[in-house]
Design a protein around this motif. Sequence first.
Motif, PDB file in Angstrom:
ATOM      1  N   THR A  76       0.789  -1.373  -0.059  1.00  0.00           N
ATOM      2  CA  THR A  76      -0.080  -0.036  -0.212  1.00  0.00           C
ATOM      3  C   THR A  76       1.044   1.191   0.215  1.00  0.00           C
ATOM      4  O   THR A  76       1.750   1.221   0.886  1.00  0.00           O
ATOM      5  N   ILE A  77       0.470   2.174  -0.877  1.00  0.00           N
ATOM      6  CA  ILE A  77       1.564   3.643  -0.918  1.00  0.00           C
ATOM      7  C   ILE A  77       0.518   4.534  -0.564  1.00  0.00           C
ATOM      8  O   ILE A  77      -0.512   4.617  -1.125  1.00  0.00           O
ATOM      9  N   ILE A  78       1.236   5.402   0.370  1.00  0.00           N
ATOM     10  CA  ILE A  78       0.455   6.595   0.982  1.00  0.00           C
ATOM     11  C   ILE A  78       1.348   7.746   0.351  1.00  0.00           C
ATOM     12  O   ILE A  78       2.525   7.753   0.896  1.00  0.00           O
ATOM     13  N   GLY A  79       0.938   8.691  -0.387  1.00  0.00           N
ATOM     14  CA  GLY A  79       1.715   9.665  -1.020  1.00  0.00           C
ATOM     15  C   GLY A  79       1.437  11.012  -0.153  1.00  0.00           C
ATOM     16  O   GLY A  79       0.308  11.244  -0.043  1.00  0.00           O
ATOM     17  N   MET A  80       2.460  11.817   0.305  1.00  0.00           N
ATOM     18  CA  MET A  80       2.313  12.944   1.004  1.00  0.00           C
ATOM     19  C   MET A  80       2.917  13.725   0.143  1.00  0.00           C
ATOM     20  O   MET A  80       4.182  13.959   0.022  1.00  0.00           O
ATOM     21  N   THR A  81       2.288  14.734  -0.578  1.00  0.00           N
ATOM     22  CA  THR A  81       2.514  15.696  -1.664  1.00  0.00           C
ATOM     23  C   THR A  81       1.580  16.879  -1.678  1.00  0.00           C
ATOM     24  O   THR A  81       0.478  16.784  -1.088  1.00  0.00           O
ATOM     25  N   GLY A  82       2.209  17.935  -2.178  1.00  0.00           N
ATOM     26  CA  GLY A  82       1.764  19.147  -2.246  1.00  0.00           C
ATOM     27  C   GLY A  82       0.954  19.214  -3.687  1.00  0.00           C
ATOM     28  O   GLY A  82       0.193  20.434  -3.893  1.00  0.00           O
ATOM     29  N   LYS A  83       0.950  18.229  -4.491  1.00  0.00           N
ATOM     30  CA  LYS A  83       0.410  18.287  -5.980  1.00  0.00           C
ATOM     31  C   LYS A  83      -0.419  16.959  -5.941  1.00  0.00           C
ATOM     32  O   LYS A  83       0.179  16.059  -6.350  1.00  0.00           O
ATOM     33  N   PRO A  84      -1.630  17.297  -5.957  1.00  0.00           N
ATOM     34  CA  PRO A  84      -2.809  16.317  -6.046  1.00  0.00           C
ATOM     35  C   PRO A  84      -2.641  15.666  -7.465  1.00  0.00           C
ATOM     36  O   PRO A  84      -3.052  14.099  -7.658  1.00  0.00           O
ATOM     37  N   GLY A  85      -2.115  16.265  -8.691  1.00  0.00           N
ATOM     38  CA  GLY A  85      -2.160  15.529  -9.941  1.00  0.00           C
ATOM     39  C   GLY A  85      -0.810  15.080 -10.222  1.00  0.00           C
ATOM     40  O   GLY A  85      -0.493  14.584 -11.276  1.00  0.00           O
ATOM     41  N   SER A  86       0.373  14.941  -9.217  1.00  0.00           N
ATOM     42  CA  SER A  86       1.454  14.848  -9.563  1.00  0.00           C
ATOM     43  C   SER A  86       1.461  13.198  -9.785  1.00  0.00           C
ATOM     44  O   SER A  86       0.796  12.302  -9.492  1.00  0.00           O
ATOM     45  N   THR A  87       2.906  12.833 -10.062  1.00  0.00           N
ATOM     46  CA  THR A  87       3.049  11.273 -10.345  1.00  0.00           C
ATOM     47  C   THR A  87       3.094  10.456  -8.923  1.00  0.00           C
ATOM     48  O   THR A  87       2.329   9.253  -9.188  1.00  0.00           O
ATOM     49  N   LEU A  88       3.389  10.881  -7.967  1.00  0.00           N
ATOM     50  CA  LEU A  88       3.334  10.307  -6.618  1.00  0.00           C
ATOM     51  C   LEU A  88       1.913  10.034  -6.359  1.00  0.00           C
ATOM     52  O   LEU A  88       1.539   8.915  -6.078  1.00  0.00           O
ATOM     53  N   ALA A  89       1.116  11.104  -6.439  1.00  0.00           N
ATOM     54  CA  ALA A  89      -0.202  11.147  -6.127  1.00  0.00           C
ATOM     55  C   ALA A  89      -1.034  10.049  -6.923  1.00  0.00           C
ATOM     56  O   ALA A  89      -1.914   9.034  -6.556  1.00  0.00           O
ATOM     57  N   ARG A  90      -0.557   9.924  -8.334  1.00  0.00           N
ATOM     58  CA  ARG A  90      -1.252   8.889  -9.286  1.00  0.00           C
ATOM     59  C   ARG A  90      -1.045   7.501  -8.773  1.00  0.00           C
ATOM     60  O   ARG A  90      -1.847   6.539  -9.101  1.00  0.00           O
ATOM     61  N   HIS A  91       0.474   7.319  -8.433  1.00  0.00           N
ATOM     62  CA  HIS A  91       0.583   6.001  -8.027  1.00  0.00           C
ATOM     63  C   HIS A  91       0.376   5.683  -6.489  1.00  0.00           C
ATOM     64  O   HIS A  91       0.511   4.350  -6.137  1.00  0.00           O
ATOM     65  N   SER A  92      -0.472   6.509  -5.763  1.00  0.00           N
ATOM     66  CA  SER A  92      -0.578   6.255  -4.391  1.00  0.00           C
ATOM     67  C   SER A  92      -2.036   5.820  -4.279  1.00  0.00           C
ATOM     68  O   SER A  92      -3.099   5.865  -4.925  1.00  0.00           O
ATOM     69  N   ASP A  93      -2.093   4.783  -3.331  1.00  0.00           N
ATOM     70  CA  ASP A  93      -3.473   4.269  -2.810  1.00  0.00           C
ATOM     71  C   ASP A  93      -4.328   5.384  -2.220  1.00  0.00           C
ATOM     72  O   ASP A  93      -5.403   5.325  -2.164  1.00  0.00           O
ATOM     73  N   HIS A  94      -3.458   6.314  -1.138  1.00  0.00           N
ATOM     74  CA  HIS A  94      -4.227   7.385  -0.550  1.00  0.00           C
ATOM     75  C   HIS A  94      -3.148   8.484  -0.583  1.00  0.00           C
ATOM     76  O   HIS A  94      -2.108   8.194  -0.728  1.00  0.00           O
ATOM     77  N   VAL A  95      -3.681   9.453  -0.692  1.00  0.00           N
ATOM     78  CA  VAL A  95      -2.922  10.924  -0.677  1.00  0.00           C
ATOM     79  C   VAL A  95      -3.244  11.648   0.340  1.00  0.00           C
ATOM     80  O   VAL A  95      -4.490  11.884   0.867  1.00  0.00           O
ATOM     81  N   LEU A  96      -2.133  12.155   1.138  1.00  0.00           N
ATOM     82  CA  LEU A  96      -2.371  13.147   1.956  1.00  0.00           C
ATOM     83  C   LEU A  96      -1.804  14.554   1.473  1.00  0.00           C
ATOM     84  O   LEU A  96      -0.685  14.481   0.941  1.00  0.00           O
ATOM     85  N   SER A  97      -2.525  15.705   1.610  1.00  0.00           N
ATOM     86  CA  SER A  97      -2.136  17.011   0.824  1.00  0.00           C
ATOM     87  C   SER A  97      -1.020  17.684   2.017  1.00  0.00           C
ATOM     88  O   SER A  97      -1.752  17.851   3.143  1.00  0.00           O
ATOM     89  N   CYS A  98      -0.137  17.988   1.448  1.00  0.00           N
ATOM     90  CA  CYS A  98       0.932  18.845   2.443  1.00  0.00           C
ATOM     91  C   CYS A  98       1.244  20.123   1.914  1.00  0.00           C
ATOM     92  O   CYS A  98       2.127  20.861   2.087  1.00  0.00           O
ATOM     93  N   ALA A  99       0.259  20.840   0.828  1.00  0.00           N
ATOM     94  CA  ALA A  99       0.172  21.760   0.135  1.00  0.00           C
ATOM     95  C   ALA A  99       0.522  22.884   0.947  1.00  0.00           C
ATOM     96  O   ALA A  99      -0.408  23.044   1.958  1.00  0.00           O
TER      97      ALA A  99
END
Length: 329
Positions: free
Chosen positions: A125-148
Amino acid sequence: MTSPRPFDPQRALELAARTFEIEARALLGLAERQREGFPAAVQAMLECRGRVVVMGMGKSGHVGRKIAATLASTGTPAFFVHPAEASHGDLGMLIGGDVVLAISNSGEVDELAAILPAIRRLGVTIIGMTGKPGSTLARHSDHVLSCAVDQEACPLNLAPTASTTAQIALGDALAVALLDARGFREEDFARSHPGGSLGRKLLMHVRDLMRSGEAVPRVEAGASFSDVLREMTRKGLGFTALVDADGKPAGIFTDGDLRRLIERGADLRDLTAGDVMHTQPKQIPQDALAVDAAGLMEQHRITSVLAVDADGRLVGALNSNDLMRAKVI
């Protein structure tokens, strides 16, 4: 690089205040950006059958190490893996059932993006913590945490400042939510921090510190006064415990009591231990926490307590010096 301007203390203070204001706004805005991704991430970590593996490059990597350490110390097994090293063998540290917390403000850092497909093939399971919701990391993540964040505290709006503060805060929020969901207690925290002051206070028991066996000054209640003095001198704790026939504390005599007898001019020759002892001496179970013994001493303004077993028999003695050496007080 341009030549530095003359140092202006007032400008430094103004920049500090501006930094605090920008980062405070970033943290307040962070709460508004957490939606279903945050509870889903917490649930994924709670249900994790393996470990939480934290990854990040550059400043996000430094933040990731801190987050992994905080998770591990609060009941969630976690460790940090460097993305660049992962692509050269360290990916083998991951096993099925792990959860990866991948951190990247841009979500496009090359070293991390390159290994995301391989991580997905592991069934992790991948949780992506990123400031860009449309980024490569966000697309590959099962769950996205916004740190924008809206802006960095850096006057050039370039150096990671407010964004890394947001990442740290979001990691702390995950740890707090997880420890609450796990019912994590002070005792659990102490077990993972045995070298800290809390660990010493919550893990160290009276039996771990007390003088025991022949080191405990004791005489029978019917002993002579000279026997009391000899025992007190031999053991060097400043007191002697007096016990009954069953080995239970019947009283105590201290060097302070001796000074007071001498000041009164008492005839010491014909006294017995029973004549001079204080009855009902302060005692504590040997299985009690050492910090409770410290509290008992402070409450009664004494420097020593007697330790007893489950049947009330004298098994040890503890004084304030023992507690100070162990850094309980």
